[in-house]
Design an enzyme around this catalytic site. Structure first.
Site, PDB file in Angstrom:
ATOM      1  N   THR A   1       0.847  -1.347  -0.075  1.00 53.37           N
ATOM      2  CA  THR A   1      -0.154   0.018  -0.008  1.00 53.37           C
ATOM      3  C   THR A   1       0.997   1.257  -0.279  1.00 53.37           C
ATOM      4  O   THR A   1       1.976   1.152   0.618  1.00 53.37           O
ATOM      5  CB  THR A   1      -1.010   0.091   1.259  1.00 53.37           C
ATOM      6  OG1 THR A   1      -1.753  -1.386   1.178  1.00 53.37           O
ATOM      7  CG2 THR A   1      -1.759   1.312   1.431  1.00 53.37           C
TER       8      THR A   1
ATOM      9  N   THR B   1       4.030   4.963  -3.687  1.00 53.50           N
ATOM     10  CA  THR B   1       5.091   4.142  -4.437  1.00 53.50           C
ATOM     11  C   THR B   1       4.354   2.687  -5.075  1.00 53.50           C
ATOM     12  O   THR B   1       4.557   2.334  -6.132  1.00 53.50           O
ATOM     13  CB  THR B   1       6.404   3.907  -3.540  1.00 53.50           C
ATOM     14  OG1 THR B   1       6.814   5.353  -3.048  1.00 53.50           O
ATOM     15  CG2 THR B   1       7.624   3.343  -4.606  1.00 53.50           C
TER      16      THR B   1
ATOM     17  N   GLY C   1       5.914  -0.761  -0.318  1.00 53.16           N
ATOM     18  CA  GLY C   1       6.866   0.386   0.210  1.00 53.16           C
ATOM     19  C   GLY C   1       7.264   0.298   1.594  1.00 53.16           C
ATOM     20  O   GLY C   1       7.080  -0.455   2.306  1.00 53.16           O
ATOM     21  N   ALA C   2       7.775   1.711   1.907  1.00 49.77           N
ATOM     22  CA  ALA C   2       8.306   1.534   3.365  1.00 49.77           C
ATOM     23  C   ALA C   2       8.650   3.123   3.718  1.00 49.77           C
ATOM     24  O   ALA C   2       8.770   3.981   2.908  1.00 49.77           O
ATOM     25  CB  ALA C   2       9.604   0.913   3.743  1.00 49.77           C
TER      26      ALA C   2
ATOM     27  N   GLY D   1       3.450   1.710   7.772  1.00 49.27           N
ATOM     28  CA  GLY D   1       2.440   1.995   8.295  1.00 49.27           C
ATOM     29  C   GLY D   1       1.877   3.449   8.200  1.00 49.27           C
ATOM     30  O   GLY D   1       0.806   3.860   8.633  1.00 49.27           O
ATOM     31  N   GLY D   2       2.760   4.313   7.531  1.00 47.52           N
ATOM     32  CA  GLY D   2       2.272   5.781   7.037  1.00 47.52           C
ATOM     33  C   GLY D   2       1.014   5.608   6.450  1.00 47.52           C
ATOM     34  O   GLY D   2       0.363   6.528   6.582  1.00 47.52           O
TER      35      GLY D   2
ATOM     36  N   GLU E   1      -0.461  -5.571   5.645  1.00 48.91           N
ATOM     37  CA  GLU E   1       0.774  -5.585   4.897  1.00 48.91           C
ATOM     38  C   GLU E   1       1.806  -6.572   5.607  1.00 48.91           C
ATOM     39  O   GLU E   1       2.253  -7.606   4.967  1.00 48.91           O
ATOM     40  CB  GLU E   1       1.462  -4.248   4.972  1.00 48.91           C
ATOM     41  CG  GLU E   1       0.669  -3.333   4.158  1.00 48.91           C
ATOM     42  CD  GLU E   1       1.546  -1.677   4.391  1.00 48.91           C
ATOM     43  OE1 GLU E   1       2.094  -1.470   5.428  1.00 48.91           O
ATOM     44  OE2 GLU E   1       1.378  -0.941   3.477  1.00 48.91           O
TER      45      GLU E   1
HETATM   46  O1  DER Z   1       1.922   2.368   5.136  1.00 51.01           O
HETATM   47  C1  DER Z   1       3.058   1.831   4.501  1.00 51.01           C
HETATM   48  O2  DER Z   1       3.680   1.105   5.146  1.00 51.01           O
HETATM   49  C2  DER Z   1       3.095   2.278   3.182  1.00 51.01           C
HETATM   50  O3  DER Z   1       4.168   1.253   2.243  1.00 51.01           O
HETATM   51  C3  DER Z   1       4.359   3.563   3.441  1.00 51.01           C
HETATM   52  O4  DER Z   1       5.254   2.972   4.465  1.00 51.01           O
HETATM   53  C4  DER Z   1       5.041   3.944   2.116  1.00 51.01           C
HETATM   54  O5  DER Z   1       4.224   4.866   1.387  1.00 51.01           O
HETATM   55  P1  DER Z   1       4.666   5.679   0.394  1.00 51.01           P
HETATM   56  O6  DER Z   1       5.260   4.853  -0.685  1.00 51.01           O
HETATM   57  O7  DER Z   1       3.436   6.565   0.116  1.00 51.01           O
HETATM   58  O8  DER Z   1       5.818   6.613   1.050  1.00 51.01           O
END
Ligand code: DER
Length: 223
Positions: free
Chosen positions: A28, A31, A82-83, A95-96, A103
């Site tokens: 999610t 990215t 993503g991260a 977790g953003g 996930e």
């Molecule tokens: O919520 C999540 O873990 C997403 O993968 C986050 O960590 C990365 O989101 P972004 O690709 O919008 O920076």
């Protein structure tokens, strides 16, 4: 290259890790959204995907990619996600996007976790990004107090002025003031606090590969 262009670069590069004929695990975030767009070009070569959020499911289905329930499928060859931060060992803060619980579940189903990120996500030590923790609402204040005892400041994530509710119907606290020098131990410790659903440290479910978008192109890190 802009951050958006770097995300597109790594989203496309991740196609190389998708195994034709196999269901792919999809994470999610912004990215991953670039990866999903790129994945549409391969949709006739894969049965479909297992998704880590309602948001990603909607995007996949909108592009004609079938989405399976995690319980319908066995082990996955790969999970692409993503991260918010990733360190030199492939440990991550995630977790953003408020999807950390599903996930981590889908990541656990996959033989290989391929992280896609722009270079701003690579850090020496995890913890500068506010650490997301999914909690049962009844336990929120107790969890806030426990983080305070560790020197952390945990705040309930709000959306439109009220606590955000995750796909699982729970709340999220974001914790600042922590320096995660031992991610494996920290993840194990916090995960067993009463009321914690998932802590956004991905050390036990670390990445084996990171496709890092840099101004010089895509760097492939292996852990
Ligand atoms: O919520 C999540 O873990 C997403 O993968 C986050 O960590 C990365 O989101 P972004 O690709 O919008 O920076």
């Amino acid at each position: 290259l802009t951050q958006d262009e770097l995300k597109t670069l790594v989203g496309q590069a991740a196609l190389a890790y998708v195994v034709p004929g196999e269901i792919v695990g999809v994470g999610t975030g912004s990215t991953v959204n670039k990866f999903i767009e790129a994945l549409a070009s391969m949709k006739d070569r894969i049965p479909g995907a297992v998704s880590s959020s309602v948001a990603s499911t909607e995007r996949l289905r909108a592009l004609g990619i079938p989405v399976f329930d995690a319980n319908e499928v066995g082990e996955l060859a790969v999970y692409i996600d993503g991260a918010d931060e990733i360190d030199g060992r492939g440990f991550m803060v995630k977790g953003g996007g408020a999807a950390l619980t599903r996930e981590k579940i889908v990541a656990a189903e996959a033989r290989r976790f391929v992280c896609i990120a722009d270079e701003s996500k690579l850090v020496a030590t995890l913890g500068a990004f506010p650490l997301p923790v999914e909690v049962i609402p009844m336990a929120t204040q107790r969890v806030v107090r426990q983080f305070a005892a560790l020197g952390g400041v945990a705040r309930v994530r709000l959306k439109d002025g009220v606590p955000l509710v995750t796909d699982n119907g729970q709340h999220i606290v974001d914790v600042t003031g922590l320096s995660l020098t031992d991610p494996l131990a920290f993840e194990s410790e916090v995960n067993q606090w009463p009321g914690v659903v998932t802590v956004g440290v991905f050390a036990h479910q670390k990445a084996q590969v990171c496709l890092l978008g840099t101004s010089g192109g895509v760097k492939t890190l292996k852990f």
